[in-house]
Scaffold this motif. Structure first.
Motif, short mmCIF file in Angstrom:
data_model
loop_
_atom_site.label_atom_id
_atom_site.label_comp_id
_atom_site.label_asym_id
_atom_site.label_seq_id
_atom_site.Cartn_x
_atom_site.Cartn_y
_atom_site.Cartn_z
N GLY A 22 3.14 0.61 -9.35
CA GLY A 22 3.39 -1.16 -8.53
C GLY A 22 3.19 -1.12 -7.01
O GLY A 22 2.99 -2.46 -6.22
N LYS A 23 1.58 -0.20 -6.32
CA LYS A 23 1.15 -0.33 -4.76
C LYS A 23 -0.34 -0.10 -5.26
O LYS A 23 -0.93 0.42 -6.67
CB LYS A 23 1.99 0.52 -3.86
N VAL A 24 -0.82 -0.35 -4.43
CA VAL A 24 -2.09 -0.27 -3.71
C VAL A 24 -2.10 1.51 -3.69
O VAL A 24 -2.12 1.34 -2.07
CB VAL A 24 -2.64 -0.58 -3.48
N TRP A 25 -3.02 2.75 -4.14
CA TRP A 25 -3.04 3.71 -3.75
C TRP A 25 -4.24 4.02 -2.62
O TRP A 25 -5.43 3.99 -3.09
CB TRP A 25 -3.26 4.18 -4.45
N PRO A 32 -3.87 -7.98 -7.09
CA PRO A 32 -3.36 -7.70 -5.86
C PRO A 32 -3.92 -8.97 -4.83
O PRO A 32 -3.18 -8.58 -3.79
CB PRO A 32 -3.40 -6.75 -5.32
N GLY A 33 -4.95 -9.92 -5.51
CA GLY A 33 -5.56 -10.77 -4.54
C GLY A 33 -6.58 -10.20 -3.43
O GLY A 33 -6.65 -9.00 -3.34
N ASN A 93 -5.86 0.82 -8.09
CA ASN A 93 -4.88 -0.29 -8.02
C ASN A 93 -3.84 -0.04 -9.39
O ASN A 93 -4.33 0.33 -10.72
CB ASN A 93 -5.88 -1.55 -8.61
N LEU A 94 -2.56 0.24 -8.51
CA LEU A 94 -1.31 0.43 -9.79
C LEU A 94 -0.26 -0.05 -9.82
O LEU A 94 -0.06 -0.10 -10.06
CB LEU A 94 -1.13 2.12 -8.72
N VAL A 95 -0.79 -1.72 -9.34
CA VAL A 95 -0.44 -2.65 -9.23
C VAL A 95 0.60 -3.02 -10.19
O VAL A 95 1.88 -3.36 -9.94
CB VAL A 95 -1.09 -3.59 -8.06
N LEU A 134 1.06 -0.90 0.12
CA LEU A 134 0.10 0.13 0.26
C LEU A 134 0.95 1.41 0.26
O LEU A 134 1.68 1.34 0.53
CB LEU A 134 -0.49 0.17 0.83
N SER A 135 0.18 2.81 -0.32
CA SER A 135 1.03 3.96 -0.30
C SER A 135 0.22 4.88 0.06
O SER A 135 -1.61 4.75 -0.43
CB SER A 135 1.31 3.85 -2.15
N GLU A 136 0.49 6.20 -0.04
CA GLU A 136 -0.46 6.85 0.80
C GLU A 136 -0.53 8.04 -0.13
O GLU A 136 -1.40 8.44 -0.05
CB GLU A 136 -0.30 7.50 1.90
N THR A 137 0.25 7.71 -1.16
CA THR A 137 0.48 8.71 -2.50
C THR A 137 -0.04 7.68 -3.95
O THR A 137 0.27 6.23 -3.53
CB THR A 137 1.85 9.48 -2.89
#
Length: 527
Positions: A432-435, A470-471, A451-453, A425-428
């Motif tokens: 590659g992550k879930v925002w 992301p599951g 979803n930016l994964v 996860l990310s706050e921004t």
């Protein structure tokens, strides 16, 4: 290929007033059945429909989803239409224009304002061409078409806003106005190529001329207000007589002069690349409208700009004119994913996007005549997402919504968070992550998951990869009482409305397993 659905529910108006009859057109052959009206996922009305318009009972102010069999739409009930701006456009006014499909777009996407782009004879002579003319870039204009479009947009429950550049003068009018020119340090007049020249928007003689032109246009054509445009430069300049001009301050003077001349008009000023938003956002206009360009290239840039605009805007709706140029260079599916991520970013940060208009067009260029014809998949995407926006308005758009991510998420706070088996996860907005974003609204917490994964960057106007899975996520939150809160989830690309998920209590905490994330998921936790 037509983008108009063969069968659909189409509200008679983009927005309904309280106590106004609520009618939805049912198009083509639809089997009789029970229509259901939902408010934030809960059924509030059921209607036994057997034909003709679907007539709904009187409803309180707010956004609602409507379902009849496999057909869906949304409706808005709003006493003050200025509280929201879902903005669209028209950019052609030929004498033989068919306007029915334009108003279908207004109704289908619930557009509460329509910008009439480049309708005028000349930038400094709005009505000087008579009833029929070629505009400054040789487009055919018939004022009978403009009037018909204005009336049709208003009849469809929206607002018609005429485009007006606030300081642009063409070559034929330049002799009259060059004494107010804004010039460079070496004395060259600022302009837009050799097509337009720029003058001080606060010059008293120009203000008198400009506001008189707007007043005359309102009387002649019936506009509800005006879209006041600029080009983003210069910020400071000399006038031809040597006087130093702070152009941001001149814009404020001009907007206030237009408001004084047209006290009831709906006014939207273009803060090009966020200039000068801090000065113009709080004065007497009706939206904070920003046209982003480089260096505002990423999803995070959009989010940050909207956050600033909301802080400056005193509760006004925020609109980003984020033109999706990507449709001109990428496959439709990759461009649609870029649009979905742009909308997810803006809608989750309490803002909307100027994108769709005419019968079937998207903005991919600042000259709106140079637009993109959308295909069926894009049209279906926009319908789903605009329906979702309207039906979940009170979770997305109110000015009192407050970001509490930093005070609630993460190990230190340990109040609420989401975890995925194969994604961080990310706050921004991080590729590659879930925002993840958490918003407070009285006794509700609202969680946005974007979803930016599968993305390798976070550019908003670039071809986007298919969203990776992301599951199945687990939501975990701290209990504040003995009863577990209600948890519901919605996805504009899924069912389109909130559905409840089971909650398991584990001591001082509760947990819920979430449906799979596609592009954007909205969670509501009612405490």
């Amino acid at each position: 290929m037509s983008i108009t659905p063969a069968r659909e529910l189409l509200p008679r108006r983009a927005s309904f007033r309280p106590q106004e009859p609520i009618a939805i057109e049912v198009r083509s052959e639809v089997a009789p059945g029970i229509a259901r009206v939902f408010h934030l996922g809960d059924i509030v009305a059921e209607i036994d429909w057997h034909g003709g318009d679907l007539l709904l009972p009187m409803l309180a102010e707010g956004g609602y989803g409507v379902e009849l069999g496999d057909l869906t739409t949304a409706i808005e009930i709003a006493a003050d239409p200025r509280q929201r701006l879902r903005y669209g456009f028209v950019a052609s006014y030929a004498p033989d224009k068919d306007i029915a499909d334009v108003t279908d777009t207004v109704r289908r996407l619930h557009l509460s304002g329509v910008q009439f782009y480049d309708w005028a004879y000349r930038h400094a002579d709005l009505l000087g061409g008579g009833e029929s003319y070629r505009d400054a870039l040789d487009q055919p204009i018939a004022l009978t078409t403009v009037r018909a479009l204005v009336g049709a947009v208003q009849q469809a429950g929206s607002r018609a806003l005429g485009y007006a550049a606030v300081y642009a003068v063409g070559p034929k009018e330049w002799d009259r106005w060059q004494h107010q020119a804004l010039v460079t340090a070496t004395g060259t007049p600022y302009g837009l190529g050799d097509f337009l020249f720029i003058l001080d928007p606060a010059a008293p003689d120009w203000l008198a001329h400009f506001t008189a032109g707007l007043s005359a246009s309102t009387a002649a054509l019936g506009f509800d207000g005006y879209h006041l445009d600029q080009y983003g430069y210069p910020k400071r300049a000399r006038r031809a007589d040597g006087v130093a001009v702070d152009v941001g301050a001149s814009f404020v003077t001009l907007i206030e002069a237009v408001r004084a001349a047209l006290p009831e008009a709906h006014l939207v000023f273009n803060n090009v690349n966020d200039f000068p938003t801090r000065r113009t956002a709080a004065i007497r206009q009706d939206a904070v409208y920003i046209e982003p360009w480089a260096p505002q290239l990423t999803l995070q840039h959009l989010a940050d700009t909207v956050t600033r605009a909301r802080a400056f805007g005193d509760g006004k709706p925020v609109v980003m004119a984020a033109y999706q140029h990507i449709y001109d260079s990428a496959p439709v599916d990759a461009a649609d994913r870029a649009t979905a991520l742009t909308m997810a970013t803006l809608h989750s940060h309490c803002a909307t996007q100027l994108l769709a208009g005419e019968a079937d067009r998207l903005l991919c260029d600042p000259y709106y005549v140079r637009n993109h014809k959308m295909g069926p998949t894009t049209a279906a995407l926009l319908k789903r997402w605009y329906d979702f926006l309207v039906a979940h308005d009170e979770l997305l758009m109110p000015s009192e919504l407050t970001d509490v991510t930093n005070s609630h998420a993460g190990a230190y706070n340990n109040d609420i968070d989401v975890s995925y088996p194969s994604a961080e996860l990310s706050e921004t907005a991080v590729a590659g992550k879930v925002w993840r974003r958490i918003v407070a609204d009285n006794n509700r917490l609202i969680v946005h998951l974007i979803n930016l994964v599968s993305q390798t960057d976070t550019l908003w106007d670039a071809a986007r990869a298919k969203p990776a899975d992301p599951g199945r996520a687990t939501l975990r939150f701290r209990l504040s009482g003995t009863r577990p809160p209600r948890v519901r989830v919605a996805d504009p690309d899924g069912l389109g409305r909130l559905v409840e998920v089971p909650v398991q209590v584990e001591g001082d905490f509760a947990a819920a397993e979430l449906p799979r994330l596609t592009v954007w998921q909205l969670l509501v936790i009612e405490t």
